[in-house]
Motif scaffolding. Sequence first.
Motif, PDB file in Angstrom:
ATOM      1  N   GLU A 266     -27.286 -45.718 -43.136  1.00  0.00           N
ATOM      2  CA  GLU A 266     -25.956 -45.550 -42.567  1.00  0.00           C
ATOM      3  C   GLU A 266     -24.844 -46.208 -43.395  1.00  0.00           C
ATOM      4  O   GLU A 266     -23.727 -46.373 -42.921  1.00  0.00           O
ATOM      5  N   LYS A 313     -22.057 -43.221 -39.219  1.00  0.00           N
ATOM      6  CA  LYS A 313     -23.162 -42.830 -38.351  1.00  0.00           C
ATOM      7  C   LYS A 313     -23.306 -41.318 -38.275  1.00  0.00           C
ATOM      8  O   LYS A 313     -24.353 -40.801 -37.908  1.00  0.00           O
ATOM      9  N   ASP A 314     -22.202 -40.641 -38.625  1.00  0.00           N
ATOM     10  CA  ASP A 314     -22.218 -39.178 -38.604  1.00  0.00           C
ATOM     11  C   ASP A 314     -22.502 -38.668 -40.008  1.00  0.00           C
ATOM     12  O   ASP A 314     -21.719 -38.886 -40.940  1.00  0.00           O
ATOM     13  N   HIS A 315     -23.646 -37.994 -40.181  1.00  0.00           N
ATOM     14  CA  HIS A 315     -24.023 -37.474 -41.495  1.00  0.00           C
ATOM     15  C   HIS A 315     -23.701 -35.992 -41.634  1.00  0.00           C
ATOM     16  O   HIS A 315     -24.240 -35.316 -42.491  1.00  0.00           O
ATOM     17  N   SER A 316     -22.832 -35.517 -40.761  1.00  0.00           N
ATOM     18  CA  SER A 316     -22.572 -34.081 -40.798  1.00  0.00           C
ATOM     19  C   SER A 316     -21.776 -33.678 -42.028  1.00  0.00           C
ATOM     20  O   SER A 316     -21.867 -32.538 -42.496  1.00  0.00           O
ATOM     21  N   ASN A 317     -20.967 -34.600 -42.548  1.00  0.00           N
ATOM     22  CA  ASN A 317     -20.206 -34.279 -43.765  1.00  0.00           C
ATOM     23  C   ASN A 317     -21.150 -34.208 -44.958  1.00  0.00           C
ATOM     24  O   ASN A 317     -22.045 -35.043 -45.110  1.00  0.00           O
ATOM     25  N   THR A 318     -20.945 -33.228 -45.777  1.00  0.00           N
ATOM     26  CA  THR A 318     -21.802 -33.066 -46.970  1.00  0.00           C
ATOM     27  C   THR A 318     -21.102 -33.501 -48.250  1.00  0.00           C
ATOM     28  O   THR A 318     -21.729 -33.546 -49.304  1.00  0.00           O
ATOM     29  N   GLU A 343     -33.485 -40.269 -44.748  1.00  0.00           N
ATOM     30  CA  GLU A 343     -32.303 -39.789 -44.046  1.00  0.00           C
ATOM     31  C   GLU A 343     -32.259 -38.271 -43.976  1.00  0.00           C
ATOM     32  O   GLU A 343     -31.407 -37.692 -43.311  1.00  0.00           O
ATOM     33  N   GLN A 344     -33.166 -37.595 -44.698  1.00  0.00           N
ATOM     34  CA  GLN A 344     -33.142 -36.143 -44.744  1.00  0.00           C
ATOM     35  C   GLN A 344     -33.506 -35.576 -43.369  1.00  0.00           C
ATOM     36  O   GLN A 344     -34.368 -36.114 -42.667  1.00  0.00           O
ATOM     37  N   PRO A 345     -32.853 -34.519 -42.898  1.00  0.00           N
ATOM     38  CA  PRO A 345     -33.169 -33.900 -41.611  1.00  0.00           C
ATOM     39  C   PRO A 345     -34.631 -33.463 -41.584  1.00  0.00           C
ATOM     40  O   PRO A 345     -35.152 -32.903 -42.539  1.00  0.00           O
TER      41      PRO A 345
END
Length: 347
Positions: A266, A313-318, A343-345
């Motif tokens: 994070e 905490k938000d990993h939505s940004n690439t 951390e990979q989905p």
Amino acid sequence: MTTLLFSVGRSKTDTGASVWGTPFCDNRFCITLSEGEIRAEAGLCVVIPCSFTTSYYFTPQNIVWYKCEPSKQKCSKNNNKTQSGFKGPVSLLEPDVSRRNCSIIVNDLTESDSGSYQLRVNGYLNGRKDGFTFSPRTTVSVKGLTQKPTVMIPPLTEGQQSTLSCTAPGLCSGSVPEISWTWRGAGEKDSHITGNITASRTENLTAVTQRHSSTLTFNSSAEHHGTNVSCKVSFTNNITTEETVTLNVTWFSTVLKNSGCEVQSEVLTCVCISEGFPLPTITWPLLKNHAEYSVITTVSHHTVNSTVTLTVKDHSNTSVECVSSNQNGEVKANLIIQLEMSEQPGT
């Protein structure tokens, strides 16, 4: 030993000249020379100001200048005459002898031209061929060349065509000097700028003065920034002078490919590396939405390294945007976020 420098007959060309000093007269023959020593530099030229008057019964036809040895009390005549219209190292400023202007310009000087100079006027006295040698002499001292070329540099911008100019010292009408350009990068040997165009020019200012110059045209690039360009002027008798200038090229800032971001537990760390001149400034639009973060900036030559660290905490940004800017404009780069394997989905 006595050397005849110059003799000239009557002409109607008017070039004008100025003289100074106190007249010296002997039996109604008067001469005015410059007071004190005339100083000049090798490779260039010198003007010896001179005017004269004669007896009413004397009609001047030509004048003769001699260079005399310091030990000689009187200069004797020899046969090394130069005909009128001579365009070599020595020229009269006013070839028309009837104007009583005996000023000369001596071009392509060497240190051996130092010495005293004496004038003789030839003509007719009461219809008979005669002449008169003036006893006063003028002294010329020629030292080594210290003057340098004048190099003019316009503002240089990456991607634009630029023209540098180099003007040789002195406004002389003797031999045309050779003007050459060389370029040297940091720690490199002299070379030539690729794709350059050079052009030489001689400008006639008066009948006896000229300005010699050269131009160097090339497309400016970032690689030219901080490098040295030299202009070398070569006169006759292997006399040279040189001037070296450093180029400052402004170029748009760029973001280097080794910039990027990664997330570990994070913690987001982004590195933006940018080059440019003037030195660019790096900003991070992402930080507007965060209260806690750290930014470390380092500078090396024309490169800026900005490292930002913050908790996410938000990993939505690439990707994260990096903005680099200087007075030429700005560039934006989207840095891809690299995730650790943990951390990979789906892991």
